[in-house]
Scaffold this motif. Sequence first.
Motif, PDB file in Angstrom:
ATOM      1  N   VAL A  42     -23.336 -22.141  -9.612  1.00 31.30           N
ATOM      2  CA  VAL A  42     -24.798 -22.126  -9.518  1.00 31.30           C
ATOM      3  C   VAL A  42     -25.297 -23.561  -9.616  1.00 31.30           C
ATOM      4  CG1 VAL A  42     -26.944 -21.265 -10.514  1.00 31.30           C
ATOM      5  CG2 VAL A  42     -24.886 -19.847 -10.602  1.00 31.30           C
ATOM      6  N   ILE A  43     -26.122 -23.978  -8.642  1.00 33.80           N
ATOM      7  CA  ILE A  43     -26.702 -25.318  -8.633  1.00 33.80           C
ATOM      8  C   ILE A  43     -28.217 -25.169  -8.667  1.00 33.80           C
ATOM      9  CG2 ILE A  43     -26.939 -27.474  -7.346  1.00 33.80           C
ATOM     10  CD1 ILE A  43     -24.195 -26.844  -6.080  1.00 33.80           C
ATOM     11  N   VAL A  44     -28.843 -25.823  -9.652  1.00 32.25           N
ATOM     12  CA  VAL A  44     -30.291 -25.772  -9.809  1.00 32.25           C
ATOM     13  C   VAL A  44     -30.821 -27.193  -9.765  1.00 32.25           C
ATOM     14  CG1 VAL A  44     -32.195 -25.073 -11.308  1.00 32.25           C
ATOM     15  CG2 VAL A  44     -30.106 -23.711 -11.249  1.00 32.25           C
ATOM     16  N   ASP A  45     -31.677 -27.496  -8.809  1.00 30.31           N
ATOM     17  CA  ASP A  45     -32.246 -28.841  -8.662  1.00 30.31           C
ATOM     18  C   ASP A  45     -31.160 -29.914  -8.726  1.00 30.31           C
ATOM     19  OD1 ASP A  45     -34.813 -27.871  -8.415  1.00 30.31           O
ATOM     20  OD2 ASP A  45     -35.252 -28.032 -10.550  1.00 30.31           O
ATOM     21  N   SER A  46     -30.143 -29.746  -7.948  1.00 29.64           N
ATOM     22  CA  SER A  46     -29.004 -30.677  -7.860  1.00 29.64           C
ATOM     23  C   SER A  46     -28.133 -30.700  -9.105  1.00 29.64           C
ATOM     24  CB  SER A  46     -29.478 -32.104  -7.554  1.00 29.64           C
ATOM     25  OG  SER A  46     -30.225 -32.131  -6.375  1.00 29.64           O
ATOM     26  N   LYS A  47     -28.364 -29.803 -10.055  1.00 26.28           N
ATOM     27  CA  LYS A  47     -27.546 -29.718 -11.267  1.00 26.28           C
ATOM     28  C   LYS A  47     -26.591 -28.543 -11.119  1.00 26.28           C
ATOM     29  CE  LYS A  47     -30.972 -31.121 -14.677  1.00 26.28           C
ATOM     30  NZ  LYS A  47     -31.650 -30.668 -15.890  1.00 26.28           N
ATOM     31  N   ASP A  51     -21.847 -22.832 -16.571  1.00 32.57           N
ATOM     32  CA  ASP A  51     -21.451 -21.423 -16.522  1.00 32.57           C
ATOM     33  C   ASP A  51     -21.510 -20.932 -15.085  1.00 32.57           C
ATOM     34  OD1 ASP A  51     -21.289 -21.463 -19.295  1.00 32.57           O
ATOM     35  OD2 ASP A  51     -23.367 -20.819 -19.541  1.00 32.57           O
ATOM     36  N   LYS A  52     -20.604 -20.042 -14.735  1.00 30.43           N
ATOM     37  CA  LYS A  52     -20.546 -19.493 -13.375  1.00 30.43           C
ATOM     38  C   LYS A  52     -21.470 -18.284 -13.255  1.00 30.43           C
ATOM     39  CE  LYS A  52     -16.835 -21.790 -11.761  1.00 30.43           C
ATOM     40  NZ  LYS A  52     -16.884 -22.646 -10.644  1.00 30.43           N
ATOM     41  N   GLY A  53     -21.899 -17.996 -12.024  1.00 28.93           N
ATOM     42  CA  GLY A  53     -22.633 -16.789 -11.721  1.00 28.93           C
ATOM     43  C   GLY A  53     -21.637 -15.706 -11.323  1.00 28.93           C
ATOM     44  N   ALA A  54     -22.105 -14.464 -11.241  1.00 31.92           N
ATOM     45  CA  ALA A  54     -21.193 -13.365 -10.903  1.00 31.92           C
ATOM     46  C   ALA A  54     -21.863 -12.400  -9.936  1.00 31.92           C
ATOM     47  CB  ALA A  54     -20.781 -12.621 -12.165  1.00 31.92           C
ATOM     48  N   ILE A  55     -21.045 -11.761  -9.115  1.00 36.28           N
ATOM     49  CA  ILE A  55     -21.510 -10.678  -8.256  1.00 36.28           C
ATOM     50  C   ILE A  55     -21.098  -9.386  -8.951  1.00 36.28           C
ATOM     51  CG2 ILE A  55     -21.360  -9.570  -5.994  1.00 36.28           C
ATOM     52  CD1 ILE A  55     -22.553 -12.347  -5.813  1.00 36.28           C
ATOM     53  N   ILE A  56     -22.071  -8.607  -9.369  1.00 30.28           N
ATOM     54  CA  ILE A  56     -21.816  -7.341 -10.041  1.00 30.28           C
ATOM     55  C   ILE A  56     -22.583  -6.258  -9.287  1.00 30.28           C
ATOM     56  CG2 ILE A  56     -21.994  -6.034 -12.187  1.00 30.28           C
ATOM     57  CD1 ILE A  56     -22.055  -8.752 -13.665  1.00 30.28           C
ATOM     58  N   ASP A  57     -21.860  -5.276  -8.808  1.00 24.43           N
ATOM     59  CA  ASP A  57     -22.466  -4.158  -8.080  1.00 24.43           C
ATOM     60  C   ASP A  57     -23.312  -4.673  -6.915  1.00 24.43           C
ATOM     61  OD1 ASP A  57     -22.780  -1.436  -7.641  1.00 24.43           O
ATOM     62  OD2 ASP A  57     -24.591  -1.310  -8.876  1.00 24.43           O
ATOM     63  N   SER A  58     -22.762  -5.617  -6.173  1.00 23.68           N
ATOM     64  CA  SER A  58     -23.391  -6.211  -4.978  1.00 23.68           C
ATOM     65  C   SER A  58     -24.672  -6.988  -5.284  1.00 23.68           C
ATOM     66  CB  SER A  58     -23.687  -5.137  -3.932  1.00 23.68           C
ATOM     67  OG  SER A  58     -22.502  -4.495  -3.549  1.00 23.68           O
ATOM     68  N   VAL A  64     -28.399 -16.778 -17.796  1.00 22.03           N
ATOM     69  CA  VAL A  64     -29.796 -17.059 -18.125  1.00 22.03           C
ATOM     70  C   VAL A  64     -29.944 -18.342 -18.926  1.00 22.03           C
ATOM     71  CG1 VAL A  64     -31.831 -16.218 -19.345  1.00 22.03           C
ATOM     72  CG2 VAL A  64     -30.463 -14.647 -18.004  1.00 22.03           C
ATOM     73  N   ARG A  65     -29.147 -18.513 -19.978  1.00 21.48           N
ATOM     74  CA  ARG A  65     -29.321 -19.692 -20.823  1.00 21.48           C
ATOM     75  C   ARG A  65     -29.055 -20.978 -20.049  1.00 21.48           C
ATOM     76  NH1 ARG A  65     -30.603 -20.257 -25.766  1.00 21.48           N
ATOM     77  NH2 ARG A  65     -29.926 -18.194 -26.368  1.00 21.48           N
ATOM     78  N   ALA A  66     -27.998 -21.012 -19.278  1.00 26.50           N
ATOM     79  CA  ALA A  66     -27.681 -22.222 -18.500  1.00 26.50           C
ATOM     80  C   ALA A  66     -28.773 -22.498 -17.468  1.00 26.50           C
ATOM     81  CB  ALA A  66     -26.324 -22.068 -17.811  1.00 26.50           C
ATOM     82  N   VAL A  75     -35.149 -20.127 -24.169  1.00 27.39           N
ATOM     83  CA  VAL A  75     -34.634 -18.758 -24.138  1.00 27.39           C
ATOM     84  C   VAL A  75     -34.631 -18.204 -25.554  1.00 27.39           C
ATOM     85  CG1 VAL A  75     -32.652 -17.300 -23.608  1.00 27.39           C
ATOM     86  CG2 VAL A  75     -33.147 -19.258 -22.171  1.00 27.39           C
ATOM     87  N   LYS A  76     -35.182 -17.012 -25.706  1.00 23.37           N
ATOM     88  CA  LYS A  76     -35.141 -16.325 -27.001  1.00 23.37           C
ATOM     89  C   LYS A  76     -34.613 -14.917 -26.761  1.00 23.37           C
ATOM     90  CE  LYS A  76     -38.796 -18.866 -29.259  1.00 23.37           C
ATOM     91  NZ  LYS A  76     -40.041 -18.841 -29.970  1.00 23.37           N
ATOM     92  N   VAL A  77     -33.704 -14.500 -27.638  1.00 28.88           N
ATOM     93  CA  VAL A  77     -33.141 -13.158 -27.547  1.00 28.88           C
ATOM     94  C   VAL A  77     -33.601 -12.383 -28.761  1.00 28.88           C
ATOM     95  CG1 VAL A  77     -31.024 -11.805 -27.416  1.00 28.88           C
ATOM     96  CG2 VAL A  77     -31.131 -14.038 -26.316  1.00 28.88           C
ATOM     97  N   SER A  78     -34.191 -11.231 -28.502  1.00 27.43           N
ATOM     98  CA  SER A  78     -34.661 -10.366 -29.571  1.00 27.43           C
ATOM     99  C   SER A  78     -34.241  -8.947 -29.233  1.00 27.43           C
ATOM    100  CB  SER A  78     -36.182 -10.465 -29.699  1.00 27.43           C
ATOM    101  OG  SER A  78     -36.645  -9.566 -30.682  1.00 27.43           O
ATOM    102  N   GLY A  79     -33.292  -8.433 -29.979  1.00 27.96           N
ATOM    103  CA  GLY A  79     -32.776  -7.099 -29.678  1.00 27.96           C
ATOM    104  C   GLY A  79     -32.091  -7.099 -28.327  1.00 27.96           C
TER     105      GLY A  79
END
Length: 184
Positions: A42-47, A51-58, A64-66, A75-79
């Motif tokens: 995954v490349i975001v704004d030339s970065k 962490d790698k992305g994945a293809i799950i169920d097409s 998210v954090r990366a 990023v905040k995780v709650s439950g």
Amino acid sequence: MKKWTYLLSGILIGVLITTSGSALAAQVQSLIGKKVTGEYTVIVDSKTLTDKGAIIDSRANIPVRAFADAIGAEVKVSGKTITVTTNAGSKETSGNADSSTTNIFIGRTKQQLEDSKKVLENDMLPPTLKERAELVEEIEKLKKSGSAEALKKKEEQLASKDALIEKFNNELKQVEAALKLLQN
């Protein structure tokens, strides 16, 4: 008679809850138990994200954090809810790489921080600095040739590269500050 009314009401309520619950479950598609069929960079704004992305169920899924770190979001995780908040329009505390409110790298593991530092030092800064040097040379040539429109365009690109270099340097300072916090 009252007992029968309560019993019938209880059965009716139970049927309604069961039916609505299974209808809701059919609408919510979980990825649990699904097969990962591919992995990608995954490349975001030339970065390039660590962490790698994945293809799950097409479907394409990104870390998210990366991704949030790459765009400068929090990023905040709650439950079972992940909340991503961008800091668009807010000013970071300048020069304060130790502040936990502005340092997006605090909370990461030592390995993640070292990986981020390596990416910044080896993959992000050097090519950007090289591109900046090439732009400076092109600008010098354009100043001699007198092409005002092309010169303006190259100066805008130079300003963009300078902003990117400043951003990478600030991120590097934040990574180093987060690493220092882990050592204490």
